[in-house]
Design a protein around this motif. Structure first.
Motif, PDB file in Angstrom:
ATOM      1  N   LYS A  73       0.052 -42.263   6.642  1.00 12.82           N
ATOM      2  CA  LYS A  73      -1.171 -42.875   6.105  1.00 12.82           C
ATOM      3  C   LYS A  73      -0.721 -43.804   4.989  1.00 12.82           C
ATOM      4  N   CYS A 126     -18.611 -32.991  12.447  1.00  8.97           N
ATOM      5  CA  CYS A 126     -17.763 -33.748  11.522  1.00  8.97           C
ATOM      6  C   CYS A 126     -18.474 -35.005  11.035  1.00  8.97           C
ATOM      7  N   LEU A 130     -19.098 -35.686   7.245  1.00  9.69           N
ATOM      8  CA  LEU A 130     -18.139 -36.647   6.686  1.00  9.69           C
ATOM      9  C   LEU A 130     -18.540 -38.101   6.908  1.00  9.69           C
ATOM     10  N   GLY A 131     -19.576 -38.309   7.684  1.00 12.04           N
ATOM     11  CA  GLY A 131     -20.033 -39.687   7.935  1.00 12.04           C
ATOM     12  C   GLY A 131     -19.668 -40.157   9.330  1.00 12.04           C
ATOM     13  N   ASP A 133     -18.241 -42.718  10.494  1.00 13.14           N
ATOM     14  CA  ASP A 133     -16.946 -43.373  10.746  1.00 13.14           C
ATOM     15  C   ASP A 133     -15.972 -42.453  11.461  1.00 13.14           C
ATOM     16  N   ILE A 134     -16.202 -41.159  11.318  1.00 12.41           N
ATOM     17  CA  ILE A 134     -15.284 -40.182  11.893  1.00 12.41           C
ATOM     18  C   ILE A 134     -15.278 -40.272  13.421  1.00 12.41           C
ATOM     19  N   LEU A 137     -12.409 -42.120  14.941  1.00  7.31           N
ATOM     20  CA  LEU A 137     -11.048 -41.611  14.745  1.00  7.31           C
ATOM     21  C   LEU A 137     -10.471 -41.167  16.096  1.00  7.31           C
ATOM     22  N   LYS A 143      -7.391 -39.862   8.829  1.00  4.62           N
ATOM     23  CA  LYS A 143      -8.026 -40.724   7.835  1.00  4.62           C
ATOM     24  C   LYS A 143      -8.432 -39.897   6.626  1.00  4.62           C
ATOM     25  N   SER A 145     -11.449 -39.217   4.080  1.00  2.00           N
ATOM     26  CA  SER A 145     -12.891 -39.428   4.016  1.00  2.00           C
ATOM     27  C   SER A 145     -13.468 -38.543   2.927  1.00  2.00           C
ATOM     28  N   ASP A 146     -14.022 -39.185   1.895  1.00  2.00           N
ATOM     29  CA  ASP A 146     -14.678 -38.410   0.848  1.00  2.00           C
ATOM     30  C   ASP A 146     -13.725 -37.369   0.242  1.00  2.00           C
TER      31      ASP A 146
END
Lengths: 343, 100
Positions: A73, A126, A130-131, A133-134, A137, A143, A145-146
Motif C-alpha cells: 500500500k 462491509c 465502511l462506505g 467504495d469498498i 475493492l 485499502k 478506509s476510515d
C-alpha cells in the motif's frame, strides 16, 4: 457444536464475524521492506499499489513455515500470516533477511485488532459500515478506509474481508458491526466453523495438513511458488524435490461416515494412503476431507476406496457450491435474496 | 489393481493431460505440466486467469473434445483444472449416452 453450526451457516448463507486471534499482522517499513519480501518469499513479489499476493514462507526442508499474504500500500509493505506466533514470525524474517539492513518490522497486533467478515453478503455489510467504495475493492486488494486496514481475502470460498481496526476503536467497531450486522443475520463464527469451510474449499490449513512434513508438491501448492525463482529459504529442497518427483498428493474426498484422522485408505485390500483431515459438511450432509494418496490413486472422481469399512470417493474441490460464486455486489442484495431466488 | 479401475484411472489421466497441455499451449503459459497441480485455482489466485482466458479455455476445450460447454449453465466448472476435467468427462458421457 451448535455454535459452530450457526457460524458455519452464516458463512455459507449470509455473513459471519470472527475475531482472528491466530492471524499475525506485520508492517515492514524502510527502503528495503520489499527487498525483504523478495528475499524470504518463494514467489515473485511484484505488487501493484493495493495488491495482495498469496504465498508461503518455507523451512529449509521445503515444508511450509507460514501461510501468508504479502501486500503493498504505497510505500508500506504488509504481511498477514498464519502458523507461527508473531514473535517467532518476526524472528524468522529477521534471521532470513540478514543481507537487508534498511528495514523495520512493526507488530500491528499491538495497535490493531484483526476482525474478519466472511459470507456471500460480507461485501454488503462491509459497504454499510465502511462506505460504498469498498464494493470496488477487487479480490486480493487492500485499502485504508476510515482508519481501518481492509484486506479482501478469505479462506472459506465465500466473500471475505480481513479488517484491522485500531485497538482503541475496537469496541466501537464491534458495536457498529453488530448493529449493522443484525439486518444481515450476522453470526459469530468460531475457528472450527471457518476451518470446516476452508476444508470444503480445499484451502491449505497450516495447523492441520501443514503439520505432516509435506512440501508444496504433495500439498498441491505449487502455484504459491515461482518456478523460476532460484534463491529463497527452502529453495534447494524445492529444487531437489522438483527434480526427483513426488509419489503422494493431497486429494479431496467425501465419505458418509465419520472416520478418524490418520486412518488408512484402502483399495482392493491395499493401503493407498491416509486421512489427514476430515469434518462434517452440513451443506452436503456427509463428511469431506483431505487424504494423502499415492500415485496413481490420487485422482479425483474415483469411488473405489474404503476407510474403516466405509466407502470413500475422491472429488474435485470445492466440495460445495459456494453461494458467493453466483452473487454479485452489483446485482444482488441480502435484503432481496429470497425474491431473487424465487423462494 | 482391477482392470476396470486401471481403465478408469487411465481415462482420467488421459483427459487431465490433454486439458493441461491445452491450457499451457492456448494460454501460452511459461510452465510445464508438472508445475500445475490438479486443484490449482484458475481465477483470482493460482493461475490468475481473467474473463478473456475463460473464453479461450471454453473454445479450446470444445474444439479439442468436440463438446459444447457454453450452453448457459453455471460456469462453476471453470474453478480448477480438475473441475474442467470433471466437466469434459461428464459432457462426453452425456453425448455417448445420447448417441446410444
Amino acid at each position: 457444536m451448535k455454535g459452530t453450526e450457526v457460524g458455519y451457516n452464516a458463512i455459507r448463507n449470509s455473513v459471519a464475524f470472527t475475531e482472528e486471534s491466530d492471524l499475525c499482522c506485520l508492517q515492514l517499513t524502510g527502503k528495503q521492506a520489499f527487498d525483504v519480501f523478495d528475499t524470504v518469499c518463494p514467489c515473485d513479489v511484484f505488487l501493484q499499489d493495493g495488491q495482495m499476493k498469496y504465498t508461503l514462507l518455507l523451512n529449509e526442508d521445503g515444508t511450509p513455515f507460514a501461510d501468508i499474504y504479502v501486500c503493498r500500500k504505497g510505500e508500506d509493505a504488509y504481511l498477514l500470516g498464519y502458523g507461527p506466533n508473531v514473535d517467532t514470525l518476526i524472528d524468522w524474517i529477521t534471521e532470513h533477511s540478514a543481507e537487508n539492513t534498511d528495514f523495520s518490522i512493526i507488530d500491528l497486533s499491538k495497535t490493531y485488532a484483526p476482525l474478519a467478515l466472511d459470507g456471500p453478503y460480507a461485501w454488503e455489510l462491509c459497504a454499510e459500515v465502511l462506505g460504498p467504495d469498498i464494493l470496488g475493492l477487487p479480490y486480493l486488494g487492500m485499502k485504508v478506509s476510515d482508519e481501518v486496514l481492509v484486506f479482501r481475502a478469505g479462506q472459506t470460498g465465500e466473500y471475505g474481508y480481513h479488517l484491522l481496526v485500531p485497538t482503541d476503536q475496537k469496541n466501537a467497531w464491534l458495536e457498529k458491526l453488530h448493529t449493522a450486522g443484525s439486518a444481515f443475520e450476522m453470526a459469530h463464527a468460531n475457528e472450527a466453523a471457518r476451518a470446516q469451510c476452508a476444508l470444503e474449499n480445499f484451502f491449505f490449513d497450516i495447523n492441520r495438513e501443514g503439520q505432516y512434513g509435506l512440501t508444496p508438491f504433495e500439498l498441491q501448492l505449487q502455484w504459491r511458488l515461482s518456478a523460476q525463482k532460484a534463491a529463497y529459504p527452502g529453495a534447494e529442497a524445492i529444487r531437489t524435490r522438483r527434480q526427483s518427483g513426488w509419489t503422494r498428493r493431497l486429494t479431496c474426498f467425501s465419505t458418509p461416515d465419520p472416520v478418524k484422522v490418520d486412518t488408512a485408505v484402502v483399495c482392493d485390500d491395499e493401503v493407498v494412503g491416509h486421512i489427514l483431515a476430515i469434518g462434517y459438511s452440513p451443506v452436503r450432509g456427509d463428511y469431506v476431507g483431505k487424504a494423502l494418496l499415492r500415485r496413481p490413486y490420487w485422482h479425483a472422481g474415483l469411488d473405489v476406496f474404503q476407510v474403516q469399512g466405509c466407502p470413500l470417493k475422491t472429488l474435485s474441490p470445492p466440495a460445495v457450491d459456494n453461494l458467493s460464486w453466483n452473487i454479485s455486489p452489483y446485482n444482488d442484495s441480502f435484503h432481496t435474496r429470497e425474491k431473487e431466488n424465487g423462494s | 489393481m482391477q482392470s476396470e479401475l486401471k481403465e478408469k484411472i487411465e481415462q482420467r489421466e488421459n483427459t487431465y493431460n490433454r486439458v493441461t497441455e491445452l491450457l499451457i499451449s492456448y494460454l501460452a503459459l511459461d510452465i510445464s505440466s508438472e508445475q500445475l497441480d490438479p486443484d490449482t485455482p484458475l481465477f483470482g489466485v493460482g493461475l490468475e486467469f481473467d474473463s478473456i482466458d475463460a473464453i479461450e479455455i471454453i473454445i479450446s476445450l470444445e474444439s479439442e473434445f468436440e463438446i459444447v460447454l457454453d450452453d448457459g449453465e453455471s460456469a462453476s466448472f471453470l474453478r480448477t483444472i480438475n473441475s474442467l476435467v470433471d466437466e469434459v468427462m461428464r459432457r462426453k458421457e452425456v453425448e455417448l449416452d445420447e448417441r446410444n
